[in-house]
Scaffold this motif. Structure first.
Motif, PDB file in Angstrom:
ATOM      1  N   PHE A   1       0.865  -1.184   0.000  1.00 43.95           N
ATOM      2  CA  PHE A   1       0.000   0.000   0.000  1.00 43.95           C
ATOM      3  C   PHE A   1       0.896   1.226   0.000  1.00 43.95           C
ATOM      4  CE2 PHE A   1      -2.083   3.502   2.190  1.00 43.95           C
ATOM      5  CZ  PHE A   1      -3.271   3.593   1.489  1.00 43.95           C
ATOM      6  N   SER A   2       0.549   2.224  -0.825  1.00 47.73           N
ATOM      7  CA  SER A   2       1.362   3.435  -0.873  1.00 47.73           C
ATOM      8  C   SER A   2       0.488   4.666  -1.029  1.00 47.73           C
ATOM      9  CB  SER A   2       2.382   3.369  -2.014  1.00 47.73           C
ATOM     10  OG  SER A   2       1.734   3.233  -3.256  1.00 47.73           O
ATOM     11  N   LEU A   3       0.968   5.761  -0.485  1.00 51.27           N
ATOM     12  CA  LEU A   3       0.271   7.046  -0.503  1.00 51.27           C
ATOM     13  C   LEU A   3       1.145   8.079  -1.174  1.00 51.27           C
ATOM     14  CD1 LEU A   3      -2.022   8.995   0.596  1.00 51.27           C
ATOM     15  CD2 LEU A   3      -0.565   9.276   2.619  1.00 51.27           C
ATOM     16  N   ARG A   4       0.505   8.982  -1.928  1.00 51.45           N
ATOM     17  CA  ARG A   4       1.224  10.098  -2.531  1.00 51.45           C
ATOM     18  C   ARG A   4       0.796  11.394  -1.847  1.00 51.45           C
ATOM     19  NH1 ARG A   4       2.734   5.811  -4.098  1.00 51.45           N
ATOM     20  NH2 ARG A   4       3.447   5.301  -6.210  1.00 51.45           N
ATOM     21  N   ASN A   5       1.733  12.002  -1.141  1.00 56.22           N
ATOM     22  CA  ASN A   5       1.488  13.315  -0.552  1.00 56.22           C
ATOM     23  C   ASN A   5       1.733  14.379  -1.624  1.00 56.22           C
ATOM     24  OD1 ASN A   5       1.008  12.590   2.298  1.00 56.22           O
ATOM     25  ND2 ASN A   5       3.089  11.795   2.175  1.00 56.22           N
ATOM     26  N   LEU A   6       0.730  15.244  -1.853  1.00 54.29           N
ATOM     27  CA  LEU A   6       0.787  16.210  -2.944  1.00 54.29           C
ATOM     28  C   LEU A   6       0.985  17.625  -2.416  1.00 54.29           C
ATOM     29  CD1 LEU A   6      -2.146  14.890  -5.186  1.00 54.29           C
ATOM     30  CD2 LEU A   6       0.215  14.076  -5.027  1.00 54.29           C
ATOM     31  N   PHE A   7       1.420  18.492  -3.322  1.00 55.97           N
ATOM     32  CA  PHE A   7       1.610  19.905  -3.007  1.00 55.97           C
ATOM     33  C   PHE A   7       0.620  20.764  -3.783  1.00 55.97           C
ATOM     34  CE2 PHE A   7       5.655  17.754  -2.335  1.00 55.97           C
ATOM     35  CZ  PHE A   7       5.933  18.122  -1.022  1.00 55.97           C
ATOM     36  N   THR A   8      -0.522  20.183  -4.144  1.00 53.36           N
ATOM     37  CA  THR A   8      -1.586  20.923  -4.827  1.00 53.36           C
ATOM     38  C   THR A   8      -2.946  20.462  -4.308  1.00 53.36           C
ATOM     39  OG1 THR A   8      -2.580  21.481  -6.979  1.00 53.36           O
ATOM     40  CG2 THR A   8      -1.698  19.263  -6.720  1.00 53.36           C
ATOM     41  N   ASP A   9      -3.904  21.342  -4.366  1.00 48.42           N
ATOM     42  CA  ASP A   9      -5.281  21.005  -3.994  1.00 48.42           C
ATOM     43  C   ASP A   9      -6.181  20.982  -5.226  1.00 48.42           C
ATOM     44  OD1 ASP A   9      -7.295  20.356  -2.138  1.00 48.42           O
ATOM     45  OD2 ASP A   9      -7.945  22.445  -2.014  1.00 48.42           O
ATOM     46  N   TYR A  10      -5.586  20.958  -6.406  1.00 50.09           N
ATOM     47  CA  TYR A  10      -6.375  21.054  -7.637  1.00 50.09           C
ATOM     48  C   TYR A  10      -6.354  19.777  -8.472  1.00 50.09           C
ATOM     49  CZ  TYR A  10      -7.471  26.013  -7.201  1.00 50.09           C
ATOM     50  OH  TYR A  10      -7.984  27.223  -6.791  1.00 50.09           O
ATOM     51  N   LEU A  11      -6.042  18.643  -7.853  1.00 47.88           N
ATOM     52  CA  LEU A  11      -6.114  17.388  -8.587  1.00 47.88           C
ATOM     53  C   LEU A  11      -7.525  17.175  -9.141  1.00 47.88           C
ATOM     54  CD1 LEU A  11      -4.468  14.827  -9.324  1.00 47.88           C
ATOM     55  CD2 LEU A  11      -5.360  13.791  -7.223  1.00 47.88           C
ATOM     56  N   ASP A  12      -8.542  17.639  -8.405  1.00 44.61           N
ATOM     57  CA  ASP A  12      -9.943  17.514  -8.801  1.00 44.61           C
ATOM     58  C   ASP A  12     -10.533  18.825  -9.324  1.00 44.61           C
ATOM     59  OD1 ASP A  12      -9.948  18.973  -6.457  1.00 44.61           O
ATOM     60  OD2 ASP A  12     -10.811  17.366  -5.244  1.00 44.61           O
ATOM     61  N   ASP A  13      -9.698  19.860  -9.477  1.00 38.54           N
ATOM     62  CA  ASP A  13     -10.123  21.192  -9.935  1.00 38.54           C
ATOM     63  C   ASP A  13     -10.999  21.916  -8.908  1.00 38.54           C
ATOM     64  OD1 ASP A  13     -10.024  23.087 -12.294  1.00 38.54           O
ATOM     65  OD2 ASP A  13     -12.200  22.936 -12.051  1.00 38.54           O
ATOM     66  N   VAL A  14     -10.995  21.485  -7.669  1.00 30.64           N
ATOM     67  CA  VAL A  14     -11.806  22.115  -6.616  1.00 30.64           C
ATOM     68  C   VAL A  14     -10.906  22.432  -5.434  1.00 30.64           C
ATOM     69  CG1 VAL A  14     -13.777  21.854  -5.055  1.00 30.64           C
ATOM     70  CG2 VAL A  14     -13.853  20.835  -7.341  1.00 30.64           C
TER      71      VAL A  14
ATOM     72  N   LEU B   1     -18.072  28.588   0.129  1.00 30.20           N
ATOM     73  CA  LEU B   1     -17.061  27.550   0.042  1.00 30.20           C
ATOM     74  C   LEU B   1     -17.378  26.571  -1.077  1.00 30.20           C
ATOM     75  CD1 LEU B   1     -16.242  26.629   3.762  1.00 30.20           C
ATOM     76  CD2 LEU B   1     -14.718  27.675   2.079  1.00 30.20           C
ATOM     77  N   ARG B   2     -16.410  26.361  -1.931  1.00 32.77           N
ATOM     78  CA  ARG B   2     -16.519  25.356  -2.988  1.00 32.77           C
ATOM     79  C   ARG B   2     -15.684  24.123  -2.638  1.00 32.77           C
ATOM     80  NH1 ARG B   2     -14.060  24.535  -8.455  1.00 32.77           N
ATOM     81  NH2 ARG B   2     -15.726  23.809  -9.852  1.00 32.77           N
ATOM     82  N   GLY B   3     -14.564  24.337  -1.924  1.00 35.08           N
ATOM     83  CA  GLY B   3     -13.692  23.251  -1.514  1.00 35.08           C
ATOM     84  C   GLY B   3     -13.091  23.531  -0.158  1.00 35.08           C
ATOM     85  N   ASN B   4     -11.967  22.857   0.126  1.00 33.52           N
ATOM     86  CA  ASN B   4     -11.266  23.026   1.392  1.00 33.52           C
ATOM     87  C   ASN B   4      -9.807  23.359   1.102  1.00 33.52           C
ATOM     88  OD1 ASN B   4     -10.170  22.941   3.943  1.00 33.52           O
ATOM     89  ND2 ASN B   4     -10.397  20.727   4.205  1.00 33.52           N
ATOM     90  N   PRO B   5      -9.468  24.645   1.057  1.00 37.67           N
ATOM     91  CA  PRO B   5      -8.097  25.039   0.687  1.00 37.67           C
ATOM     92  C   PRO B   5      -7.056  24.718   1.748  1.00 37.67           C
ATOM     93  CG  PRO B   5      -9.362  26.957   1.361  1.00 37.67           C
ATOM     94  CD  PRO B   5     -10.336  25.806   1.317  1.00 37.67           C
ATOM     95  N   ASP B   6      -7.493  24.289   2.937  1.00 39.56           N
ATOM     96  CA  ASP B   6      -6.561  24.008   4.022  1.00 39.56           C
ATOM     97  C   ASP B   6      -5.960  22.604   3.950  1.00 39.56           C
ATOM     98  OD1 ASP B   6      -7.000  26.542   5.141  1.00 39.56           O
ATOM     99  OD2 ASP B   6      -8.760  25.822   6.233  1.00 39.56           O
ATOM    100  N   GLN B   7      -6.436  21.788   3.031  1.00 40.28           N
ATOM    101  CA  GLN B   7      -5.931  20.425   2.931  1.00 40.28           C
ATOM    102  C   GLN B   7      -5.728  20.046   1.470  1.00 40.28           C
ATOM    103  OE1 GLN B   7      -8.201  17.562   5.132  1.00 40.28           O
ATOM    104  NE2 GLN B   7      -7.020  15.819   4.415  1.00 40.28           N
ATOM    105  N   ASN B   8      -4.511  19.655   1.110  1.00 38.17           N
ATOM    106  CA  ASN B   8      -4.213  19.264  -0.259  1.00 38.17           C
ATOM    107  C   ASN B   8      -4.825  17.909  -0.601  1.00 38.17           C
ATOM    108  OD1 ASN B   8      -2.722  21.570  -0.824  1.00 38.17           O
ATOM    109  ND2 ASN B   8      -0.782  20.651  -0.220  1.00 38.17           N
ATOM    110  N   ASP B   9      -4.979  17.673  -1.892  1.00 43.59           N
ATOM    111  CA  ASP B   9      -5.477  16.380  -2.350  1.00 43.59           C
ATOM    112  C   ASP B   9      -4.387  15.316  -2.194  1.00 43.59           C
ATOM    113  OD1 ASP B   9      -7.868  17.585  -3.092  1.00 43.59           O
ATOM    114  OD2 ASP B   9      -7.164  18.013  -5.118  1.00 43.59           O
ATOM    115  N   ALA B  10      -4.767  14.062  -2.411  1.00 44.89           N
ATOM    116  CA  ALA B  10      -3.825  12.948  -2.340  1.00 44.89           C
ATOM    117  C   ALA B  10      -4.362  11.818  -3.209  1.00 44.89           C
ATOM    118  CB  ALA B  10      -3.646  12.472  -0.901  1.00 44.89           C
ATOM    119  N   TYR B  11      -3.498  10.859  -3.501  1.00 39.95           N
ATOM    120  CA  TYR B  11      -3.957   9.625  -4.122  1.00 39.95           C
ATOM    121  C   TYR B  11      -3.113   8.473  -3.603  1.00 39.95           C
ATOM    122  CZ  TYR B  11      -0.208  10.401  -7.629  1.00 39.95           C
ATOM    123  OH  TYR B  11       0.987  10.617  -8.265  1.00 39.95           O
ATOM    124  N   TYR B  12      -3.626   7.259  -3.764  1.00 37.11           N
ATOM    125  CA  TYR B  12      -2.977   6.114  -3.148  1.00 37.11           C
ATOM    126  C   TYR B  12      -3.209   4.857  -3.979  1.00 37.11           C
ATOM    127  CZ  TYR B  12      -7.736   6.055  -1.199  1.00 37.11           C
ATOM    128  OH  TYR B  12      -9.102   6.101  -1.044  1.00 37.11           O
TER     129      TYR B  12
END
Length: 282
Positions: A189-202, A238-249
């Protein structure tokens, strides 16, 4: 040109000489995303297939340098949410994701003397994405160019157009099973920590839809497509949550094959490599 040819010959010679230290990895499994359009941090309900191909270099019996290319799709839809504010937002996205990474992989135990061993890894990666959706007429729309939150407009100087290529931090772990000295299988199992919150455009707040083009405004908020339609919540909501970046795994299964060629032989008990030497006569 001569220098390039000489470098290539040297590189191939080094690889051939140390071939037994290289392992070819083939991975298959599933991926998923965590962000504004997914209620749960981790779920396999909307997982997508993922494949990867890579190469590991055995630095020691327990430490490997591993490079890998991964291909997958990610996506999510507010229709699957149980949160009312998400349901009436009615957004969705998909993206093809391609990633190249380089990680250090460490076996907790020596896999040449223990058949089943846990392992961990961490490193750095580069990935590319481009979120898209389909409008009410079924036309594909790439969301970055539509600037659905007013990115790049003078009215919102703090909202910059996001890049489609980013760096990430891969971390993970798993369990490795040695079928032989040359063939090993693993589940990880692996996680990718990202430096963007726009992976989903939100990410942030709704802009003034009157400042956007008609198609951009139509895809920035889609509650009006519901029955009955839900009115636009207004600029600044509010459209999204700018305080937390997106991630994928990923949840992946791996088969590794150690290249059998080279001028070295391996002690199967210790896993240490020795140069071929003439036998010592007593």
């Amino acid at each position: 040109m001569k220098k390039a040819i000489l470098f290539a010959i040297t590189l191939l010679t080094v690889i051939a000489t140390n071939a037994q230290r290289f392992h070819v990895n083939l991975l298959g499994g599933v991926s998923n995303y965590a962000g504004e359009l997914e209620d749960k941090s981790f779920t396999l309900q909307r997982a997508k297939p993922a494949v990867a191909l890579g190469l590991s270099y055995e630095l020691t019996n327990k430490l490997f340098l591993r490079g890998q290319f991964t291909y997958t799709n990610l996506g999510a839809d507010d229709k699957n949410s149980k949160i009312y504010s998400h349901i009436i937002r009615n957004l969705n996205f998909k993206t093809i994701l391609q990633e190249v990474n380089l990680v250090a992989e460490y076996d907790i135990l020596d896999n040449y003397t223990h058949k089943l061993v846990p392992y961990v890894f961490a490193g750095v990666g580069v990935y590319r994405f481009s979120p898209y959706t389909f409008d009410t007429l079924g036309r594909k729309a790439f969301l970055r160019g539509l600037r659905t939150e007013g990115q790049g407009l003078p009215n919102y100087p703090d909202r910059q157009v996001y890049r489609r290529t980013h760096i990430n931090i891969p971390v993970g772990g798993g369990v490795k099973l040695a079928l032989s000295d040359n063939i090993k299988v693993a589940a990880e199992f692996s996680l990718r920590n990202l430096f963007t919150d726009y992976l989903d455009d939100v990410s942030t707040n709704y802009p003034d839809l009157d400042l956007l083009g008609s198609r951009s405004a139509m895809l920035s908020y889609r509650g009006d497509e519901l029955k009955p339609p839900i009115p636009f919540p207004g600029e600044g909501a509010l459209r999204g949550n700018p305080d937390q970046n997106d991630a994928y795994y990923f949840l992946m299964f791996r088969i590794s094959y150690r290249l059998p060629f080279g001028n070295s032989s391996q002690n199967k008990t210790s896993g240490k490599y020795y140069k071929n030497c003439p036998p010592v006569k007593l």
